[in-house]
Design an enzyme around this catalytic site. Structure first.
Site, PDB file in Angstrom:
ATOM      1  N   SER A  26     -55.790  13.092   5.852  1.00 39.08           N
ATOM      2  CA  SER A  26     -55.304  13.421   4.510  1.00 39.08           C
ATOM      3  C   SER A  26     -54.373  12.328   4.017  1.00 39.08           C
ATOM      4  O   SER A  26     -53.977  11.444   4.776  1.00 39.08           O
ATOM      5  CB  SER A  26     -54.544  14.741   4.550  1.00 39.08           C
ATOM      6  OG  SER A  26     -53.282  14.526   5.160  1.00 39.08           O
ATOM      7  N   LYS A  27     -54.011  12.421   2.739  1.00 37.82           N
ATOM      8  CA  LYS A  27     -53.134  11.371   2.219  1.00 37.82           C
ATOM      9  C   LYS A  27     -51.754  11.416   2.876  1.00 37.82           C
ATOM     10  O   LYS A  27     -51.090  10.408   2.974  1.00 37.82           O
ATOM     11  CB  LYS A  27     -53.062  11.418   0.695  1.00 37.82           C
ATOM     12  CG  LYS A  27     -52.311  12.568   0.101  1.00 37.82           C
ATOM     13  CD  LYS A  27     -52.223  12.382  -1.421  1.00 37.82           C
ATOM     14  CE  LYS A  27     -51.433  13.509  -2.050  1.00 37.82           C
ATOM     15  NZ  LYS A  27     -51.386  13.436  -3.496  1.00 37.82           N
ATOM     16  N   ARG A  28     -51.359  12.584   3.325  1.00 37.86           N
ATOM     17  CA  ARG A  28     -50.062  12.690   4.000  1.00 37.86           C
ATOM     18  C   ARG A  28     -50.065  11.962   5.356  1.00 37.86           C
ATOM     19  O   ARG A  28     -49.039  11.497   5.824  1.00 37.86           O
ATOM     20  CB  ARG A  28     -49.691  14.154   4.199  1.00 37.86           C
ATOM     21  CG  ARG A  28     -48.761  14.647   3.123  1.00 37.86           C
ATOM     22  CD  ARG A  28     -48.738  16.149   2.980  1.00 37.86           C
ATOM     23  NE  ARG A  28     -49.043  16.530   1.618  1.00 37.86           N
ATOM     24  CZ  ARG A  28     -50.246  16.864   1.156  1.00 37.86           C
ATOM     25  NH1 ARG A  28     -51.263  16.877   1.952  1.00 37.86           N
ATOM     26  NH2 ARG A  28     -50.436  17.175  -0.101  1.00 37.86           N
ATOM     27  N   ASP A  29     -51.241  11.879   5.963  1.00 39.65           N
ATOM     28  CA  ASP A  29     -51.314  11.196   7.258  1.00 39.65           C
ATOM     29  C   ASP A  29     -50.926   9.731   7.146  1.00 39.65           C
ATOM     30  O   ASP A  29     -50.434   9.136   8.095  1.00 39.65           O
ATOM     31  CB  ASP A  29     -52.740  11.290   7.841  1.00 39.65           C
ATOM     32  CG  ASP A  29     -53.075  12.710   8.232  1.00 39.65           C
ATOM     33  OD1 ASP A  29     -52.155  13.427   8.649  1.00 39.65           O
ATOM     34  OD2 ASP A  29     -54.243  13.100   8.097  1.00 39.65           O
ATOM     35  N   GLY A  30     -51.188   9.146   5.997  1.00 41.79           N
ATOM     36  CA  GLY A  30     -50.840   7.743   5.784  1.00 41.79           C
ATOM     37  C   GLY A  30     -49.357   7.542   6.051  1.00 41.79           C
ATOM     38  O   GLY A  30     -48.963   6.702   6.856  1.00 41.79           O
TER      39      GLY A  30
END
Ligand code: GLU
Length: 506
Positions: A264-268
């Site tokens: 997900s974008k949060r993983d970035g």
């Protein structure tokens, strides 16, 4: 009968920046089109006005342009099957919704948001898992199936809150062949009566998607696995309209580095790597970093993405653009999720950097650096650092010693290698270097090495001290080439400064 021309589309919704999974989808479509001499089409699926994000379409186009994936048809490229933005095709979809109604495969519905909410509450109170608008509940809702004809016709005529839903049958199986997954089956009892036309006259994704794939003569739909279950509804509509469905290939999910769950974008932010191709300004959430700004070469990113869900069948990992097109094949798409491994992405980038000509690297590095050095100086820095960087900004970040005198000296080396009794040797050595007429790597090397041999000194006592005195650190490219680049004057100056420092230290 000849095979239909290959026509594939990349169909993003402009609801935000393009996730790296979307870039992979675009890549596989692009490769498939190029391999088969087909057409690669960009279609903007912007029928959900509530989720529309300004700038997202421009971002998507810029990202794909950076990666060199050129469209044959699309909002900018044009083409005779346009317009290529669904919002500009709005007028077209109602006709197909009507056809589905006439065929008994769809119906008008009038439930307000409050009525739907009430139905959900009721289902919850009755202990049902969730409310499903389908055969089981259809007759208790407000629609053309439950209301007397006169009544629903009047509601349609009023135009107030009129939507159209698919009428999913009971006890049937919808089956289709997926190129990646093989035979896929869905029991219609599991499927809901999806909305296909909304109260604002806009189609939903489902209707617009199949109408456009049909009218744009799409031969293969290559998209993410998250759309697999929607495909059952899509097949239902193709059959109802008497259209031949395209071939489907659903790509595996891209998983977090841990292998658990979707990336997900949060993983970035969590794992410290980009999940978007270009920087994206997330407003209050801050800037999400992009692969481009992080320092990736476009072809390296493509090569990395190629293998995130596809395998060549042997050990080959490096694919330039031509060989990617040549090798790509839908039959070798992997079924299971593909784990996102940023170290692997950096490894690819490093390999591509090594193989990129200095002039090309110079363009990348100089456009992002404000170092006041000549082109030939910066080019030599690049040449010396080339095998030691994984990301483009590291050409500058990891080579500070070529731009600034060291502000500190590697302590461990000094502690272990600095010996007072060698001081006079260093004095002679540096005075010899001062007298060197040609201050180039071979001359510097032979001067230093022959002095060490002649004086019966140890290389390990002298060379590390020179390196740390001039560069500050033990990490760096070839010592003699580095000294040549810095030039005699700078080298001597830095040595003097080092001596003063050690005097105060010891
Ligand atoms: N608009 C959909 C998306 O954003 C496209 C899905 C498809 O390719 O059919 O992913």
């Amino acid at each position: 009968m000849g095979e239909a021309k290959v026509r594939v589309r990349f169909a993003p919704s402009p609801t935000g920046p393009l996730h790296i999974g979307g870039v992979r989808t675009a890549l596989y479509n692009y490769l498939f089109a190029r391999k088969h001499g087909g057409d690669f089409i960009l279609r903007i699926e912007d029928t959900d006005q509530n989720r529309y994000v300004a700038g997202a379409e421009a971002y998507i186009r810029e990202a794909l342009e950076w990666l060199g994936m050129n469209f044959d048809e699309g909002p900018a490229a044009g083409g005779d099957k346009g317009p290529y933005r669904q919002s500009e095709r709005k007028a077209l979809y109602a006709e197909y919704a009507r056809k589905l109604i006439e065929a008994g495969k769809a119906y008008y519905a009038f439930d307000s948001a409050e009525e739907l909410e009430a139905a959900r509450e009721k289902a919850k109170a009755e202990g049902k898992h969730s409310f499903k608008y389908a055969a089981e509940s259809r007759l208790s809702m407000k629609n053309a199936e439950s209301l007397p004809e006169e009544e629903w016709k009047a509601l349609v005529a009023s135009g107030d809150n009129v939507i159209v839903r698919l009428k999913m049958p009971l006890d049937q199986t919808i089956e289709f062949n997926d190129i990646v997954r093989g035979k896929v089956q869905f029991a219609t009892n599991e499927l809901d009566d999806k909305v296909i036309l909304k109260a604002d006259g806009m189609p939903t994704y489902h209707l617009a998607n199949i109408v456009d794939d049909h009218l744009m003569e799409i031969s293969h739909v290559i998209r993410g696995e998250e759309w697999l279950s929607s495909t059952a509804h899509h097949m239902f509509m193709y059959n109802a309209l008497g259209w031949e469905a395209p071939n489907y290939a659903h790509l595996p999910l891209i998983l977090k580095p841990t292998g658990k769950g979707k990336l997900s974008k949060r993983d970035g932010a969590k794992f410290g790597f980009p999940v978007f191709p270009l920087d994206w300004d997330g407003g209050e959430e801050g800037i999400y970093p992009g692969f481009r700004e992080t320092g990736f070469l476009p072809d390296a990113l493509l090569n990395f993405l190629l293998l995130l869900g596809w395998s060549s069948g042997d050990d080959q990992e490096r694919f330039d653009r031509a060989s990617m097109i040549e090798a790509f094949d839908l039959s070798r798409i992997i079924k299971s999720g593909a784990r996102f491994d940023f170290d692997k992405a950096k490894w690819f980038n490093q390999q591509y950097i090594i193989d990129t000509p200095i002039e090309v690297l110079y363009e990348h590095v100089s456009s992002n650096s404000e170092k006041a050095v000549s082109k030939s100086y910066l080019s030599t820095v690049i040449e010396l650092m080339k095998e030691r960087v994984e990301l483009l900004p590291q050409f500058i970040e990891n080579a500070d010693f070529f731009f600034n005198a060291p502000s500190s000296y590697d302590e461990k080396t000094i502690r272990k290698k600095w010996k007072e009794e060698n001081k006079s040797h260093f004095e002679t050595l540096f005075s010899n270097l001062r007298s060197l007429e040609i201050f180039k790597a071979p001359q510097i090397e032979s001067e230093i090495k022959s002095y060490i041999s002649n004086e019966n000194l140890k290389f390990g006592d002298i060379l590390p001290i020179i390196r740390v005195a001039i560069m500050g650190t033990m990490k760096g490219p070839d010592l003699f080439a580095s000294l040549e680049l810095l030039g005699k004057e700078v080298v001597l100056e830095r040595w003097e400064h080092f001596l003063q420092q050690t005097n105060t230290l010891t």
